[in-house]
Write an enzyme that holds these catalytic residues in place. Sequence first.
Site, mmCIF file in Angstrom:
data_model
loop_
_atom_site.group_PDB
_atom_site.id
_atom_site.type_symbol
_atom_site.label_atom_id
_atom_site.label_comp_id
_atom_site.label_asym_id
_atom_site.label_seq_id
_atom_site.Cartn_x
_atom_site.Cartn_y
_atom_site.Cartn_z
ATOM 1 N N GLU A 169 11.074 11.921 10.065
ATOM 2 C CA GLU A 169 12.448 11.359 10.300
ATOM 3 C C GLU A 169 13.715 12.244 10.589
ATOM 4 O O GLU A 169 14.380 12.341 10.040
ATOM 5 C CB GLU A 169 12.925 10.609 8.921
ATOM 6 C CG GLU A 169 11.885 9.468 8.421
ATOM 7 C CD GLU A 169 12.186 8.921 7.127
ATOM 8 O OE1 GLU A 169 13.087 8.989 6.488
ATOM 9 O OE2 GLU A 169 11.279 8.186 6.839
ATOM 10 N N ASN A 210 6.816 11.985 12.468
ATOM 11 C CA ASN A 210 6.748 10.537 12.214
ATOM 12 C C ASN A 210 8.189 10.085 11.887
ATOM 13 O O ASN A 210 9.080 10.775 11.289
ATOM 14 C CB ASN A 210 6.181 10.606 10.442
ATOM 15 C CG ASN A 210 5.903 9.190 10.009
ATOM 16 O OD1 ASN A 210 4.949 8.486 10.832
ATOM 17 N ND2 ASN A 210 6.025 9.101 8.926
ATOM 18 N N HIS A 246 8.217 -0.031 9.410
ATOM 19 C CA HIS A 246 8.643 -0.771 8.570
ATOM 20 C C HIS A 246 9.580 -2.032 8.997
ATOM 21 O O HIS A 246 10.632 -1.998 9.487
ATOM 22 C CB HIS A 246 9.722 -0.129 7.640
ATOM 23 C CG HIS A 246 8.973 1.023 7.030
ATOM 24 N ND1 HIS A 246 7.834 0.828 5.903
ATOM 25 C CD2 HIS A 246 8.923 2.478 6.811
ATOM 26 C CE1 HIS A 246 7.463 1.808 5.292
ATOM 27 N NE2 HIS A 246 8.088 2.745 6.308
ATOM 28 N N GLU A 274 3.016 3.510 8.773
ATOM 29 C CA GLU A 274 3.780 3.013 7.471
ATOM 30 C C GLU A 274 3.935 1.589 7.543
ATOM 31 O O GLU A 274 4.988 0.884 7.100
ATOM 32 C CB GLU A 274 5.027 3.801 6.854
ATOM 33 C CG GLU A 274 4.814 5.053 7.054
ATOM 34 C CD GLU A 274 6.022 5.763 6.295
ATOM 35 O OE1 GLU A 274 6.980 5.273 5.973
ATOM 36 O OE2 GLU A 274 6.045 7.242 6.742
ATOM 37 N N ASP A 276 4.652 -2.148 7.026
ATOM 38 C CA ASP A 276 5.074 -3.312 6.225
ATOM 39 C C ASP A 276 5.928 -4.172 6.909
ATOM 40 O O ASP A 276 6.455 -3.973 7.758
ATOM 41 C CB ASP A 276 5.378 -2.824 4.937
ATOM 42 C CG ASP A 276 6.523 -1.924 4.933
ATOM 43 O OD1 ASP A 276 7.341 -1.852 5.800
ATOM 44 O OD2 ASP A 276 6.604 -1.341 3.748
HETATM 45 O O1 G2I Z 1 11.024 4.623 2.136
HETATM 46 C C1 G2I Z 1 10.017 3.907 2.637
HETATM 47 C C2 G2I Z 1 9.199 5.307 3.363
HETATM 48 C C3 G2I Z 1 9.908 5.527 4.610
HETATM 49 N N1 G2I Z 1 9.044 6.645 5.190
HETATM 50 C C4 G2I Z 1 8.786 7.665 4.561
HETATM 51 C C5 G2I Z 1 8.076 7.434 3.511
HETATM 52 O O2 G2I Z 1 7.648 8.573 2.552
HETATM 53 C C6 G2I Z 1 8.998 6.556 2.602
HETATM 54 O O3 G2I Z 1 8.248 6.249 1.145
HETATM 55 C C7 G2I Z 1 8.741 5.809 0.112
HETATM 56 C C8 G2I Z 1 7.993 5.390 -0.950
HETATM 57 O O4 G2I Z 1 7.143 4.465 -0.679
HETATM 58 C C9 G2I Z 1 8.891 5.285 -2.281
HETATM 59 O O5 G2I Z 1 7.736 5.099 -3.449
HETATM 60 O O6 G2I Z 1 9.520 7.018 -0.162
HETATM 61 C C10 G2I Z 1 10.535 6.466 -1.119
HETATM 62 C C11 G2I Z 1 11.561 7.655 -1.578
HETATM 63 O O7 G2I Z 1 12.415 7.659 -0.185
HETATM 64 C C12 G2I Z 1 9.787 6.391 -2.437
HETATM 65 O O8 G2I Z 1 10.527 5.840 -3.603
HETATM 66 C C13 G2I Z 1 10.556 6.553 -4.790
HETATM 67 C C14 G2I Z 1 11.699 6.158 -5.492
HETATM 68 O O9 G2I Z 1 12.857 6.329 -4.814
HETATM 69 C C15 G2I Z 1 11.612 6.875 -6.832
HETATM 70 O O10 G2I Z 1 12.697 6.538 -7.562
HETATM 71 C C16 G2I Z 1 10.303 7.055 -7.481
HETATM 72 O O11 G2I Z 1 10.496 7.920 -8.648
HETATM 73 O O12 G2I Z 1 9.292 6.650 -5.286
HETATM 74 C C17 G2I Z 1 9.116 7.250 -6.571
HETATM 75 C C18 G2I Z 1 7.793 7.236 -7.122
HETATM 76 O O13 G2I Z 1 7.526 6.095 -7.260
#
Ligand code: G2I
Length: 458
Positions: A169, A210, A246, A274, A276
Site C-alpha cells: 500500500e 501490493n 476489496h 485479497e 472479497d
Molecule cells: O484491511 C484489510 C486488508 C487490507 N490489505 C492489507 C491486509 O493486511 C489487510 O488485512 C487486515 C486483516 O484482515 C485484519 O484482520 O488488516 C487489518 C489491520 O489493518 C486486520 O485487522 C486487525 C484488527 O485491526 C486488530 O484489531 C486485530 O487485533 O486484526 C487484528 C487480528 O485479528
Amino acid sequence: MSTSRTSPSRSSLRVRCTALFAGLTAVGALLAAGTTGAHAADGPLRDLAAAKGKVMGTAVTGSKLTGTYGEIAGREFNALTPGNAMKWGSVEPVRGTFDWAEADRIVDFAEAHGQQVRGHTLVWHSQNPGWLDNGTWTPAQLGQLMKDHIATEVGRYKGRLATWDVVNEPFNEDGTYRQTLWYNGLGADYIAQALTAARAADPAARLYINDYNVEGVNAKSTALYNLVKSLKERGVPIDGVGLQAHLIVGQVPSTLQQNIQRFADLGVDVAITELDIRMQLPSDSAKLTRQAADYKAVVNACVAVARCVGVTVWGFTDSDSWIPDTFPGQGAATPYDENYAPKPAYHAIAEALGGTTTPPTGACTAAYSVTSQWDTGFTGQVRIACTGAALSSWKAGWTFGAGQRVTQAWNAACSQSGAVVSCSNASYNGSVPSGGSVTFGFNGSWSGSNPVPTVTLG
Ligand code: G2I
C-alpha cells in the site's frame, strides 16, 4: 472423499455430487429428497485452478486451522496467505523479541497440504509494533531497521515461501506516495531498497508490491504501473504486482482485465491477492447472485491473462472476514457463509476455473435430507441415484457445520472424525444401476442449529 490434498495437480472427483438444501423448522417434519438446480461441478477449487495453471488461495488465521475450517482450507486452496501472522507487529511486538508461532503454524500446515505460502507483508504503514512507530529514527537507523527486518523474516522462511508482498500500500488514491514512516524517512527509494533486501534474503521468492483500489485503470494503478516500469528499467528486483480487490457488490471495475494485461505487458506477474466482495447486510438471494457474478468476473479476468498467476480470497468464510468490523452493517463478502456452507460465489469461482455448469450426462448424485428432528436428535438420510451411469461401490462423505454427530447408521458403514463423516456401502447395496438408487439412513445429535451439509460422492 478426502480430508487433505497432497498436490495442487490432483484431479478432481469425476462423479457429480449434489446436496439437497433442506431447511427444517417443525419438529417431526418430513422433507422430500431431491437435487439442486444445475451449478458448477463442486471443486475442489484447487484442482480446477491447478488444471488452468493458476493459484487459488485464501488468507487464513493460524489458530483456526483445525476442524471444519482446516478441512476446507486444506481441501479447496493451493495457496495460503497469513492474514495477520507475518506482519511486523505480530512477529516482533517487542524489539528483539520474536513470536513466530502462528506464522510457523501456517507454513507447516501449507507444507502438509501441498500448498504455497504468500508472505504478507514486510514493509507497511499499518500493524507495525509500537516501538517502531513511536521511535525516533535517523534515516540511516530506519533503513537499517527495515533491512534487518527483511533479512530476519524472509531469511527465516528462505526456500519455503513462494511469494512475498514486500511493500504494501505505498500509494494514495491520487497516485502520490503515501506519507508513511518509510516514505518520510527514506524517500521513495525505500521501495527499491526493500525489494533488493528481500531478493538477497531469499533469491527464489517472487517479490511483489501490493495495493488496493488498483484493480481498474485509474490514477493510483497508473502510479503503480509507472513505479514498476521504472523499477524494471533500473534492474530492481520486482516480480509481480498484487491487486488486493476489496470490492463492493456490483462494482467490479470494467477495466480489470485491461489493467491486469498492462502490468503483464511490463514483464511482471499479477495476482489478485485479497479478493472479497462486500454487501449491505442482510444478504438475500439477489445480492448473493450478483456477488457470484462479480466473483466470476474477477476470476475470469485473471484466467484470461497468462501472467495473472491466480486469485486469493481474503478469508474463505464470512466467519473469518475483516469486513463487519471495519464497515459496520456490511459483510457476507466471502465464498462460504458463517456455517461453512458454500455460497453462490463459491460455485461461480468453480465455473470460472472451468467447472462444468450443467450436470454431465451419466452422473450419480447424492441428496442429503433431514427426515425428522427433535430436541437434541435427528434422523437423516442420503439417497444416491444414478442416471446414465452405474456404481459398483460407493462412498459418501460430508462435513458437519454446526457440531452435529452421527450416532448410528443403517444400510451403510459410517464413521466420524471431528466434523468429517465418511460412509461406505454395506455388503448388499454397493451396486447402483443406471436409473436406480440406494438410500441409507442415520441418527445424529445436534444443538443450536442443524444445517444441511454438502455431500461428496466418491
Ligand atoms: O484491511 C484489510 C486488508 C487490507 N490489505 C492489507 C491486509 O493486511 C489487510 O488485512 C487486515 C486483516 O484482515 C485484519 O484482520 O488488516 C487489518 C489491520 O489493518 C486486520 O485487522 C486487525 C484488527 O485491526 C486488530 O484489531 C486485530 O487485533 O486484526 C487484528 C487480528 O485479528
